[in-house]
Design a protein around this motif. Structure first.
Motif, short mmCIF file in Angstrom:
data_model
loop_
_atom_site.label_atom_id
_atom_site.label_comp_id
_atom_site.label_asym_id
_atom_site.label_seq_id
_atom_site.Cartn_x
_atom_site.Cartn_y
_atom_site.Cartn_z
N HIS A 154 -6.60 20.59 1.41
CA HIS A 154 -6.19 19.74 2.52
C HIS A 154 -4.77 20.08 2.97
CE1 HIS A 154 -5.58 16.37 5.15
NE2 HIS A 154 -4.61 15.87 4.38
N ALA A 155 -3.88 20.34 2.03
CA ALA A 155 -2.52 20.73 2.41
C ALA A 155 -2.56 21.97 3.30
CB ALA A 155 -1.68 21.00 1.16
N VAL A 212 0.86 -1.19 0.00
CA VAL A 212 0.00 0.00 0.00
C VAL A 212 0.89 1.24 0.00
CG1 VAL A 212 -1.79 1.29 1.23
CG2 VAL A 212 -1.81 -1.22 1.26
N PHE A 213 0.70 2.09 -1.02
CA PHE A 213 1.39 3.38 -1.10
C PHE A 213 0.34 4.47 -0.93
CE2 PHE A 213 3.78 0.41 -3.74
CZ PHE A 213 5.10 0.62 -3.33
N CYS A 214 0.65 5.48 -0.12
CA CYS A 214 -0.31 6.56 0.15
C CYS A 214 0.33 7.90 -0.19
CB CYS A 214 -0.72 6.56 1.62
SG CYS A 214 -1.54 5.05 2.16
N ILE A 215 -0.33 8.66 -1.05
CA ILE A 215 0.17 9.97 -1.47
C ILE A 215 -0.27 11.02 -0.45
CG2 ILE A 215 0.26 11.66 -3.33
CD1 ILE A 215 1.38 8.86 -4.03
N GLY A 216 0.67 11.83 0.00
CA GLY A 216 0.36 12.83 1.01
C GLY A 216 -0.01 14.17 0.41
N ARG A 217 -0.96 14.85 1.04
CA ARG A 217 -1.33 16.23 0.72
C ARG A 217 -1.46 16.48 -0.78
NH1 ARG A 217 2.10 17.22 5.50
NH2 ARG A 217 3.92 17.75 4.23
N ASN A 218 -2.37 15.74 -1.42
CA ASN A 218 -2.54 15.82 -2.87
C ASN A 218 -3.75 16.65 -3.28
OD1 ASN A 218 -1.76 15.38 -5.50
ND2 ASN A 218 -2.58 13.30 -5.62
N TYR A 219 -4.39 17.31 -2.33
CA TYR A 219 -5.42 18.31 -2.60
C TYR A 219 -4.97 19.60 -1.93
CZ TYR A 219 -8.74 14.65 -4.09
OH TYR A 219 -9.37 13.61 -4.74
N ALA A 220 -5.01 20.71 -2.66
CA ALA A 220 -4.46 21.96 -2.13
C ALA A 220 -5.14 22.39 -0.84
CB ALA A 220 -4.57 23.06 -3.18
N MET A 228 -3.64 21.30 6.79
CA MET A 228 -2.55 20.66 7.54
C MET A 228 -1.41 21.64 7.82
SD MET A 228 -3.35 17.46 8.20
CE MET A 228 -4.98 18.14 8.57
N GLY A 229 -1.60 22.91 7.44
CA GLY A 229 -0.61 23.93 7.73
C GLY A 229 0.53 23.99 6.74
N LYS A 230 0.32 23.47 5.51
CA LYS A 230 1.37 23.45 4.50
C LYS A 230 0.96 24.26 3.28
CE LYS A 230 3.94 20.74 6.96
NZ LYS A 230 5.23 21.21 7.52
N ASP A 231 1.96 24.70 2.52
CA ASP A 231 1.73 25.48 1.31
C ASP A 231 1.83 24.55 0.11
OD1 ASP A 231 1.66 27.18 -0.84
OD2 ASP A 231 3.35 28.43 -0.20
N PRO A 232 0.72 24.25 -0.56
CA PRO A 232 0.77 23.31 -1.68
C PRO A 232 1.59 23.81 -2.86
CG PRO A 232 -1.37 24.39 -1.58
CD PRO A 232 -0.65 24.75 -0.33
N GLU A 233 1.80 25.11 -2.95
CA GLU A 233 2.58 25.66 -4.06
C GLU A 233 4.07 25.35 -3.91
OE1 GLU A 233 1.04 26.94 -6.61
OE2 GLU A 233 -0.88 26.74 -5.58
N ARG A 234 4.48 24.95 -2.71
CA ARG A 234 5.90 24.75 -2.46
C ARG A 234 6.24 23.28 -2.17
NH1 ARG A 234 8.37 29.22 1.47
NH2 ARG A 234 10.22 28.26 0.57
N TYR A 274 -3.19 4.82 -2.69
CA TYR A 274 -4.20 5.73 -2.16
C TYR A 274 -3.76 7.14 -2.56
CZ TYR A 274 -6.45 2.11 0.71
OH TYR A 274 -7.14 0.99 1.14
N THR A 275 -4.60 7.85 -3.30
CA THR A 275 -4.14 9.03 -4.05
C THR A 275 -4.24 10.35 -3.30
OG1 THR A 275 -6.32 9.23 -5.09
CG2 THR A 275 -4.65 7.96 -6.27
N GLY A 276 -4.68 10.34 -2.04
CA GLY A 276 -4.77 11.58 -1.27
C GLY A 276 -6.20 11.93 -0.92
N THR A 277 -6.35 12.82 0.05
CA THR A 277 -7.68 13.16 0.56
C THR A 277 -7.98 14.64 0.43
OG1 THR A 277 -9.17 12.73 2.44
CG2 THR A 277 -7.03 13.66 2.97
#
Length: 233
Positions: free
Chosen positions: A37-38, A27-35, A41-47, A197-200
């Motif tokens: 949601h990123a 099982v591979f899970c992609i993290g923070r793949n929706y802007a 979670m306190g992250k900048d999806p542009e970076r 799993y492609t992200g939430t």
């Protein structure tokens, strides 16, 4: 002749919509793949560059299961996800060829001990205790791509006891399914039986014992689970 000390666990067989079994390998899970949601979670999806983590195959359970509320957490979160079922092997796959590896798609959940994940993240430690948790990868029926095509858009929604918590579109993925497959294949040779799993989307939150979670994705079967009492053994 060598004898085993104990009997190995049988392989986990996921169900498909055409009545055949899908032996789960990894099982591979992609993290923070929706802007959105990123950002929650306190992250900048542009970076951010793509990243992923892994989970044991034994974390996968079928939809319809009552899963135990896990130990050592007071903040157990749902994450609705589109799941890719890999049917052919490949390494260093170009994005333009990536869909050739896909057997099909399913609805799924990446259940997370969020407090433990954040504690590990803040200390620069691996996320295993937050993510790689028994029964934490519920999976709906896998639909062959020959039946449903390759969804690049369409509703992805999660409800808890009938209340909508997550509501987005697959078109909102930062990295598309072909891009995700190509990226993971740079690090590992993908094999039949692998799940990605492609992200939430945004809207993740905590559940309690007794809650019923429903994940729906356009064109796929729902994944439904109930959160049960903590395991006693």
């Amino acid at each position: 002749m060598t004898t085993n000390l104990f009997e190995p666990a049988p392989p986990l067989i996921a169900a498909t919509s055409d009545g055949r079994g899908f032996p789960v390998r990894r099982v591979f899970c992609i993290g923070r793949n929706y802007a959105a949601h990123a950002r929650e979670m306190g992250k900048d999806p542009e970076r951010e560059a793509p990243f992923f983590f892994t989970k044991w195959a034994e974390t996968v359970v079928p939809g319809g299961t009552t899963i135990a509320y896990p130990p050592e957490t007071a903040n157990f979160h749902y994450e609705a996800e589109l799941v890719v079922a890999v049917g052919k092997a490949g390494r260093n796959i170009a994005a333009g060829d990536a869909l050739d590896l896909v057997y099909g798609y399913a609805t799924g959940l990446d259940m997370t001990r969020r407090d433990l994940q954040f504690e590990a993240r803040d200390k620069g430690r691996p996320w295993d205790t937050g993510k790689n948790v028994e029964q934490s990868s519920p999976l709906g029926l896998i639909h062959p791509a020959t039946e449903v095509g390759h969804p690049g858009s369409g509703s992805i929604r999660l409800t808890v006891d009938g209340e909508v918590k997550q509501d987005a579109d697959l078109a909102d993925l930062i990295w598309s399914v072909p891009e995700v497959i190509a990226y993971v294949s740079r690090f590992y040779r993908l094999e039949p039986g692998d799940l990605i799993y492609t992200g939430t989307p945004a809207g993740v939150g905590a559940v309690q014992e007794g809650d019923t979670i429903v994940v729906s994705i356009a064109g796929l079967s729902n994944c439904v689970i109930t959160v049960g009492a903590p395991a006693r053994d």
